[in-house]
Motif scaffolding. Structure first.
Motif, PDB file in Angstrom:
ATOM      1  N   LEU A  34     -28.202 -21.138 -20.219  1.00  0.00           N
ATOM      2  CA  LEU A  34     -28.026 -20.127 -21.230  1.00  0.00           C
ATOM      3  C   LEU A  34     -28.133 -18.657 -20.546  1.00  0.00           C
ATOM      4  O   LEU A  34     -27.523 -17.783 -20.990  1.00  0.00           O
ATOM      5  N   PRO A  35     -29.114 -18.757 -19.491  1.00  0.00           N
ATOM      6  CA  PRO A  35     -29.096 -17.241 -19.006  1.00  0.00           C
ATOM      7  C   PRO A  35     -28.075 -16.688 -17.796  1.00  0.00           C
ATOM      8  O   PRO A  35     -27.877 -15.510 -17.764  1.00  0.00           O
ATOM      9  N   HIS A  36     -27.080 -17.723 -17.464  1.00  0.00           N
ATOM     10  CA  HIS A  36     -26.097 -17.280 -16.600  1.00  0.00           C
ATOM     11  C   HIS A  36     -24.743 -16.754 -17.663  1.00  0.00           C
ATOM     12  O   HIS A  36     -24.622 -17.429 -18.622  1.00  0.00           O
ATOM     13  N   ALA A  37     -23.922 -16.116 -16.542  1.00  0.00           N
ATOM     14  CA  ALA A  37     -22.706 -15.614 -17.262  1.00  0.00           C
ATOM     15  C   ALA A  37     -21.923 -16.867 -17.673  1.00  0.00           C
ATOM     16  O   ALA A  37     -21.222 -16.728 -18.729  1.00  0.00           O
ATOM     17  N   TYR A  38     -21.920 -17.931 -16.971  1.00  0.00           N
ATOM     18  CA  TYR A  38     -21.020 -19.100 -17.521  1.00  0.00           C
ATOM     19  C   TYR A  38     -21.704 -19.668 -18.921  1.00  0.00           C
ATOM     20  O   TYR A  38     -20.896 -20.296 -19.495  1.00  0.00           O
ATOM     21  N   GLY A  39     -22.948 -19.539 -19.159  1.00  0.00           N
ATOM     22  CA  GLY A  39     -23.502 -20.017 -20.310  1.00  0.00           C
ATOM     23  C   GLY A  39     -23.639 -19.146 -21.523  1.00  0.00           C
ATOM     24  O   GLY A  39     -24.479 -19.349 -22.552  1.00  0.00           O
ATOM     25  N   THR A  40     -23.010 -18.091 -21.565  1.00  0.00           N
ATOM     26  CA  THR A  40     -22.971 -16.985 -22.546  1.00  0.00           C
ATOM     27  C   THR A  40     -22.374 -17.719 -23.623  1.00  0.00           C
ATOM     28  O   THR A  40     -21.240 -18.653 -23.534  1.00  0.00           O
TER      29      THR A  40
END
Length: 427
Positions: free
Chosen positions: A180-186
């Motif tokens: 979740l903190p990563h751009a791919y997990g937005t």
């Protein structure tokens, strides 16, 4: 690079190198059948034979060239995107943009003060102020320009973003917290802005980021905006921002394996089918949708649109059903990266006889490597459906990819093909 089908790279097909001819000779000499090639792959040392599936079928006959564990439910990773885009492209006008209307409320007095608010009505567009291809007009600048044309110098209300177009949470509950903190997990929101990311980090509230950026942009142009929304009623359309055509958003999604675009595609499909646009509702509607189209649904569990959830389960046979449904859709087929040429397949099968003759979506997670797509003819039209799924592998990923490449080269050995165009190119 322009990824449109009509402009796809074809020069590599005309450059039949000595290396390619040698490779062709080697694989023709082996004389293995497609089924034998898949069996050999399934028995490869260090690969998990019980957690893999392969299915290769011929178009348009449906003849099975090779099959292994085709009915085994496996984690698909990003080949879920093939399903999300197939569903939406069946039910939406892919040549149309997504519109985001912007209104002003209240009245503008003679001094240039708007006694009201700026109201942005979200429609789920995942590409608003996107930093990646395909880009559209800067919404901040569009609003600033429109306010200037109306003589607005001050707004005593504020900026309101309406976010009720898509119901439910922006992030599926089954996503791993570490993603979740990563751009791919937005998350996928009703209102998305600048890819819902800053650098490599996700942005939890894209509407708040947009409002902050808009106020700053307007201040730079001498327009002040208040912090408290006005109670002024009545709406006047200020502008209608248009995204790129939906098909370009879809093409970008597949080429770059964009989770935000895929999640939004599933949710927009749910809305198109009369749902509330929540991920859960859309996923259930998608399951019923493909059931209605007689797809092979046994063991299938649809949880999200991107494949980031490890709770998804699909079979190679179900994936083949979806790809078969879309095989005659030239636009859809053009979304898939070409092997050796584009996107996530740029290095896969590069310099081999299948370079630019395979178009597939990849799916990668820890312990997971999947492929789904088509084998193409000289005109980039699909001739075969290819699905390869491997879960729970513990070997080096490069080793696994090399084994999959070898299998595909064996399966599509010219000696096995009735496709005269393909055989001619390899002579």
């Amino acid at each position: 690079m322009n990824f449109k089908k009509t402009t796809r790279i074809s020069g590599c097909r005309r450059l039949v190198s000595v290396l390619t001819l040698v490779i062709c000779g080697i694989y023709s000499a082996l004389g293995v059948t497609p089924q034998e090639a898949v069996k050999t792959f399934s028995q490869t040392p260090r690969l998990p034979s019980g957690s893999m599936a392969v299915l290769v079928t011929e178009l348009p006959t449906g003849r099975v060239l090779a099959s292994y564990n085709a009915d085994s439910p496996l984690v698909p990773a990003s080949i879920m995107k093939c399903i999300s885009l197939a569903s939406l492209s069946n039910e939406a006008d892919v040549e149309a943009p997504i519109e985001t209307p912007v209104y002003i409320t209240g009245e503008i007095d003679t001094e240039g003060t708007l006694h009201g608010n700026i109201v942005v009505e979200s429609k789920g567009d995942p590409s608003l102020n996107s930093t990646v291809w395909p880009t559209s007009a800067d919404l901040l600048e569009e609003i600033a320009k429109a306010l200037k044309e109306h003589g607005v110098k001050k707004i005593d209300g504020s900026v309101i973003v309406e976010e009720d177009f898509l119901a439910g949470a922006p992030i599926p509950s089954s996503w791993a917290s570490g993603d979740l903190p990563h751009a791919y997990g937005t998350g996928s929101h009703s209102f998305n802005y600048s890819n819902n990311a800053t650098g490599r980090s996700s942005v939890k509230n894209p509407a708040a980021a947009f409002i902050s950026h808009l106020k700053r942009r307007l201040a730079d142009k001498g327009v002040t905006v208040g912090d408290t929304p006005s109670a002024a009623s009545g709406r006047t359309l200020l502008l209608a921002h248009q995204s790129p055509e939906l098909r370009e958003i879809m093409r970008s999604c597949m080429m770059r394996s964009d989770n935000l675009y895929a999640e939004t595609s599933l949710r927009l499909f749910g809305k198109a089918m009369g749902g509330d646009g929540s991920t859960a509702d859309a996923a259930e509607r998608e399951r019923r949708y493909w059931t209605g189209k007689k797809a092979e649904m046994e063991g299938v569990n649809i949880v999200d649109g991107s494949g980031l959830s490890r709770s998804n389960r699909v079979t190679a046979r179900f994936m083949e059903s979806v790809l078969r449904n879309k095989a005659d859709d030239v636009e859809y087929a053009s979304f898939f990266p070409l092997a050796g040429q584009e996107g996530t397949l740029r290095k896969f099968l590069a310099g081999t006889p299948l370079d630019s003759y395979i178009a597939m979506k990849t799916g990668s997670m820890n312990g997971i490597q999947c492929y789904a797509g088509y084998k193409l003819d000289d005109d980039f039209a699909p001739t075969h459906i290819v699905v390869v799924m491997v879960n729970d592998f513990r070997c080096d990923r490069a080793y696994l990819r090399a084994q999959i490449e070898k299998m595909l080269l064996d399966v599509f050995d010219p000696a096995n093909m009735s496709d005269s165009n393909f055989k001619r190119q390899l002579r």
